[in-house]
Design an enzyme around this catalytic site. Structure first.
Site, mmCIF file in Angstrom:
data_model
loop_
_atom_site.group_PDB
_atom_site.id
_atom_site.type_symbol
_atom_site.label_atom_id
_atom_site.label_comp_id
_atom_site.label_asym_id
_atom_site.label_seq_id
_atom_site.Cartn_x
_atom_site.Cartn_y
_atom_site.Cartn_z
ATOM 1 N N HIS A 187 -3.271 -5.056 7.967
ATOM 2 C CA HIS A 187 -3.633 -3.677 8.836
ATOM 3 C C HIS A 187 -2.503 -4.078 10.130
ATOM 4 O O HIS A 187 -2.701 -5.085 10.817
ATOM 5 C CB HIS A 187 -4.827 -3.578 9.335
ATOM 6 C CG HIS A 187 -5.306 -2.195 9.512
ATOM 7 N ND1 HIS A 187 -4.706 -1.261 10.466
ATOM 8 C CD2 HIS A 187 -5.825 -1.178 8.730
ATOM 9 C CE1 HIS A 187 -4.720 -0.005 10.607
ATOM 10 N NE2 HIS A 187 -5.848 0.090 9.318
ATOM 11 N N GLY A 188 -1.394 -3.202 10.179
ATOM 12 C CA GLY A 188 -0.711 -3.135 11.190
ATOM 13 C C GLY A 188 0.291 -3.989 11.246
ATOM 14 O O GLY A 188 1.274 -4.168 12.275
ATOM 15 N N ASN A 232 0.857 -1.085 0.115
ATOM 16 C CA ASN A 232 0.075 0.134 -0.208
ATOM 17 C C ASN A 232 0.951 1.225 0.076
ATOM 18 O O ASN A 232 1.701 1.333 0.845
ATOM 19 C CB ASN A 232 -0.745 -0.163 1.284
ATOM 20 C CG ASN A 232 -1.767 1.173 1.382
ATOM 21 O OD1 ASN A 232 -1.456 2.139 1.019
ATOM 22 N ND2 ASN A 232 -2.950 1.059 1.736
ATOM 23 N N ARG A 291 -9.564 8.092 -0.682
ATOM 24 C CA ARG A 291 -10.567 8.425 0.527
ATOM 25 C C ARG A 291 -11.419 9.435 -0.064
ATOM 26 O O ARG A 291 -10.982 10.384 -0.924
ATOM 27 C CB ARG A 291 -9.831 8.908 1.575
ATOM 28 C CG ARG A 291 -9.178 7.868 2.329
ATOM 29 C CD ARG A 291 -8.542 8.395 3.769
ATOM 30 N NE ARG A 291 -8.361 7.298 4.645
ATOM 31 C CZ ARG A 291 -9.084 7.065 5.579
ATOM 32 N NH1 ARG A 291 -10.173 7.644 5.693
ATOM 33 N NH2 ARG A 291 -8.643 5.988 6.411
ATOM 34 N N GLY A 307 1.211 -1.434 4.476
ATOM 35 C CA GLY A 307 1.630 0.055 4.053
ATOM 36 C C GLY A 307 2.475 0.532 4.807
ATOM 37 O O GLY A 307 3.657 0.634 4.809
ATOM 38 N N HIS A 308 2.082 0.831 6.143
ATOM 39 C CA HIS A 308 2.862 1.837 6.918
ATOM 40 C C HIS A 308 4.195 1.579 7.239
ATOM 41 O O HIS A 308 5.173 2.331 7.454
ATOM 42 C CB HIS A 308 1.999 2.324 8.051
ATOM 43 C CG HIS A 308 2.350 3.222 9.007
ATOM 44 N ND1 HIS A 308 3.414 2.961 10.005
ATOM 45 C CD2 HIS A 308 2.507 4.606 8.874
ATOM 46 C CE1 HIS A 308 3.873 4.052 10.798
ATOM 47 N NE2 HIS A 308 3.254 5.129 10.089
ATOM 48 N N THR A 338 -6.523 6.059 10.414
ATOM 49 C CA THR A 338 -6.470 4.971 9.519
ATOM 50 C C THR A 338 -7.864 4.384 9.517
ATOM 51 O O THR A 338 -8.309 4.464 10.435
ATOM 52 C CB THR A 338 -5.238 4.344 9.545
ATOM 53 O OG1 THR A 338 -5.148 3.073 8.608
ATOM 54 C CG2 THR A 338 -4.964 3.466 11.022
ATOM 55 N N HIS A 397 -5.814 3.484 -1.225
ATOM 56 C CA HIS A 397 -6.920 4.116 -0.696
ATOM 57 C C HIS A 397 -7.511 5.180 -1.289
ATOM 58 O O HIS A 397 -6.899 6.303 -0.870
ATOM 59 C CB HIS A 397 -6.859 3.857 0.760
ATOM 60 C CG HIS A 397 -8.097 4.040 1.480
ATOM 61 N ND1 HIS A 397 -8.401 3.746 3.038
ATOM 62 C CD2 HIS A 397 -9.440 4.581 0.905
ATOM 63 C CE1 HIS A 397 -9.662 4.025 3.333
ATOM 64 N NE2 HIS A 397 -10.278 4.623 2.129
ATOM 65 N N ASP A 400 -0.103 4.447 -0.083
ATOM 66 C CA ASP A 400 -0.766 5.685 0.377
ATOM 67 C C ASP A 400 0.073 6.874 1.090
ATOM 68 O O ASP A 400 -0.098 7.865 0.765
ATOM 69 C CB ASP A 400 -1.800 5.426 1.354
ATOM 70 C CG ASP A 400 -3.044 4.574 0.828
ATOM 71 O OD1 ASP A 400 -3.189 4.340 -0.274
ATOM 72 O OD2 ASP A 400 -3.742 4.139 1.634
ATOM 73 N N HIS A 401 1.033 6.251 1.945
ATOM 74 C CA HIS A 401 1.859 7.371 2.499
ATOM 75 C C HIS A 401 2.977 7.866 1.893
ATOM 76 O O HIS A 401 3.494 8.954 2.336
ATOM 77 C CB HIS A 401 2.332 6.706 3.881
ATOM 78 C CG HIS A 401 1.153 6.540 4.894
ATOM 79 N ND1 HIS A 401 -0.026 7.248 4.879
ATOM 80 C CD2 HIS A 401 0.912 5.158 5.606
ATOM 81 C CE1 HIS A 401 -0.799 6.590 5.718
ATOM 82 N NE2 HIS A 401 -0.436 5.323 5.986
ATOM 83 N N ARG A 431 3.327 18.815 1.728
ATOM 84 C CA ARG A 431 3.832 19.971 1.028
ATOM 85 C C ARG A 431 3.095 20.599 -0.234
ATOM 86 O O ARG A 431 3.554 21.825 -0.804
ATOM 87 C CB ARG A 431 5.422 19.422 0.518
ATOM 88 C CG ARG A 431 6.573 19.923 1.094
ATOM 89 C CD ARG A 431 6.809 21.290 1.542
ATOM 90 N NE ARG A 431 7.429 21.745 2.566
ATOM 91 C CZ ARG A 431 8.777 21.929 2.390
ATOM 92 N NH1 ARG A 431 9.537 22.038 1.292
ATOM 93 N NH2 ARG A 431 9.510 22.323 3.493
ATOM 94 N N ARG A 489 -7.096 12.830 1.414
ATOM 95 C CA ARG A 489 -6.149 13.251 2.057
ATOM 96 C C ARG A 489 -4.818 12.654 1.463
ATOM 97 O O ARG A 489 -3.686 13.447 1.908
ATOM 98 C CB ARG A 489 -6.449 12.711 3.559
ATOM 99 C CG ARG A 489 -6.139 11.379 4.032
ATOM 100 C CD ARG A 489 -6.205 10.875 5.423
ATOM 101 N NE ARG A 489 -7.470 10.998 5.928
ATOM 102 C CZ ARG A 489 -7.928 10.549 6.897
ATOM 103 N NH1 ARG A 489 -7.283 9.928 7.552
ATOM 104 N NH2 ARG A 489 -9.159 10.646 7.294
ATOM 105 N N HIS A 490 -4.618 11.785 1.002
ATOM 106 C CA HIS A 490 -3.353 11.282 0.280
ATOM 107 C C HIS A 490 -3.441 10.822 -0.998
ATOM 108 O O HIS A 490 -2.814 11.519 -1.883
ATOM 109 C CB HIS A 490 -2.732 10.150 1.258
ATOM 110 C CG HIS A 490 -3.465 9.153 1.759
ATOM 111 N ND1 HIS A 490 -4.618 8.426 1.002
ATOM 112 C CD2 HIS A 490 -3.796 8.531 3.036
ATOM 113 C CE1 HIS A 490 -5.058 7.334 1.919
ATOM 114 N NE2 HIS A 490 -4.702 7.617 2.980
HETATM 115 N N1 PXP Z 1 -5.592 -3.182 4.540
HETATM 116 C C1 PXP Z 1 -6.533 -2.288 4.658
HETATM 117 C C2 PXP Z 1 -8.055 -2.339 4.417
HETATM 118 C C3 PXP Z 1 -6.234 -0.866 5.145
HETATM 119 O O1 PXP Z 1 -7.120 0.054 5.128
HETATM 120 C C4 PXP Z 1 -4.926 -0.621 5.341
HETATM 121 C C5 PXP Z 1 -4.630 0.826 5.796
HETATM 122 O O2 PXP Z 1 -4.534 1.599 4.507
HETATM 123 C C6 PXP Z 1 -4.143 -1.716 5.154
HETATM 124 C C7 PXP Z 1 -4.409 -3.005 4.991
HETATM 125 C C8 PXP Z 1 -2.523 -1.439 5.351
HETATM 126 O O3 PXP Z 1 -2.115 -1.292 6.805
HETATM 127 P P1 PXP Z 1 -0.894 -0.625 7.235
HETATM 128 O O4 PXP Z 1 -0.747 0.657 6.577
HETATM 129 O O5 PXP Z 1 -1.071 -0.672 8.684
HETATM 130 O O6 PXP Z 1 0.115 -1.935 7.026
#
Ligand code: PXP
Length: 391
Positions: free
Chosen positions: A342-343, A158, A196, A364-365, A251, A194, A160-161, A169, A200-201
């Site tokens: 997630h996480g 992911n 949104r 992602g993160h 998130t 994502h 997004d970040h 910026r 936002r990103h």
């Molecule tokens: N899966 C979903 C459905 C999410 O919303 C996210 C966060 O954007 C992720 C996976 C990835 O999570 P993380 O950024 O904590 O790895």
């Protein structure tokens, strides 16, 4: 291990014949008949009705018929076992009423037919019926385990970040499109973004360009709102993942309440499927949500691993992991393709990646955080090594 497989069915239902053959080969091996010969014939109801009338004096179609070439249960490996005939029409009806995929129903009928060829008969006595059912369940579990082992867990990144940093910026770098290319070159099996409602990103422009540049699979994560649905139908990502979306959250906070909005989600799934876009539902590891996701026609679920990742004690982590593992197995058994995310980070990913039922992780993160320090390529490769269990 010659398995002869032939279809005389009309083609109304799509059947993966090579996959059915592989299932038959796995079953022959599991029953000690790996050098024996087996014939499988797929037909429609009218042809099955004729056979059922001719051999069992029942003037109606049935799901499966076996024609054994051997007698008794002591059959030597290398024998000619006989023929299994399956009606695809009946199998499809049964699959629908059981909300199970046709592929799994065919596997079950194959197991049932094979056990008959191996000399078991549930119509002979109650004891034999119980024995046969036990053997069937054993073979079904064996087949599921083998199918799972044959697929390696994949990693979707992911990005997004990367866009979060750009938006901070308000200029045009760093670019998530470029980042996605580097992730793919490092071995990612897919790119997730994502879009949104508050933008936002990720921006509309990112999604449109990524649609052109992503060579693996573009998974558009989104809330089920009319505006974003219409963008998805226009851009046509390789799949979408529906998530709950709240404006104030940092998130995605929890899984979708699928059971509570069954009708609405079923309609979105139908609309997407009509445009050839498979749908994944992001859900908590909750049996009720999984069952409903299968019922309303989702192709995938993504199991929310947030509570496992955020657990603050070993006991809580164990408990949350067990929930994720059980949910993944349950979803797999219902015929869903199972993703998770997630996480997840470099410390907690291995156990989840090692679950047989998991197809792909969405991360992602943690990868983006590491990429700032060591570079995107290395961050993805290190995560991939953990996901594949070879670091
Ligand atoms: N899966 C979903 C459905 C999410 O919303 C996210 C966060 O954007 C992720 C996976 C990835 O999570 P993380 O950024 O904590 O790895």
């Amino acid at each position: 291990m010659p398995v002869h497989i032939r279809s005389e069915a009309s083609g109304r239902h799509s059947i993966d014949l090579p996959r059915l053959r592989r299932s038959a080969e796995v079953l022959l091996k599991a029953t000690g008949q790996q050098r024996s010969e087996l014939s499988i014939l797929l037909v429609d109801d009218p042809a099955m009705r004729v056979l059922n009338h001719q051999y069992r004096h029942k003037d109606k179609p049935t799901n499966v018929l076996s024609f054994p070439m051997q007698e008794g249960t002591e059959i030597a490996d290398g024998s000619l076992l006989g023929d299994i005939v399956i009606s695809v029409d009946t199998a499809a009806r049964e699959a629908e009423s059981m909300t199970t995929p046709l592929r799994q129903r065919l596997n079950w009928l194959l197991i049932h037919g094979l056990i008959h060829l191996l000399g078991y008969d549930h119509e002979r006595s109650e004891t034999e019926a119980i024995l046969m059912e036990f053997r069937e369940r054993e073979l079904q579990n064996h087949l599921l385990r083998t199918e799972r082992k044959n697929t390696m867990t994949q990693l979707a990144i992911n990005v997004d970040h990367v866009a979060t940093l750009r938006q901070a910026r308000g200029i045009n770098e760093p670019d998530p499109v470029l980042a996605a290319g580097i992730c793919e070159l490092a071995g990612a099996s897919g790119i997730v973004v994502h879009l949104r409602e508050d933008r936002r990103h990720i921006q509309d422009r990112d999604v449109r360009i990524l649609r052109e540049t992503v060579k693996t699979r573009l998974n558009l994560e989104m809330g089920a709102t009319p505006e974003i649905i219409s963008i998805a139908l226009d851009v046509k990502p390789d799949m979408i993942t529906l998530v709950p979306e709240k404006r104030q959250e940092l998130t995605t906070e929890g899984g979708l309440n699928v059971s509570g909005q069954k009708k609405k989600l079923a309609a979105v799934i139908a609309q997407m499927e009509k445009s050839g876009i498979p749908v994944s539902l992001f859900i908590d590891p909750d049996p009720k949500q999984i069952k409903t996701a299968a019922e309303i026609g989702a192709a995938f679920v993504e199991i929310h691993t947030g509570r496992y990742c955020d657990a603050t004690t070993e006991t809580m982590r164990e408990h949350e992991f067990e929930l994720v593992a059980a949910a993944a197995n349950e979803a797999f058994a219902l015929g869903l393709t199972v993703n998770a995310g997630h996480g997840l980070n470099y410390q907690n990913v291995s156990r989840v990646a090692a679950l047989d039922a998991i197809h792909e992780l969405s991360i992602g993160h943690s990868v983006m955080a590491r990429a700032i320090m060591v570079g995107m390529d290395q961050a993805v490769r290190e995560m991939l090594a953990l996901v594949r269990g070879n670091s």
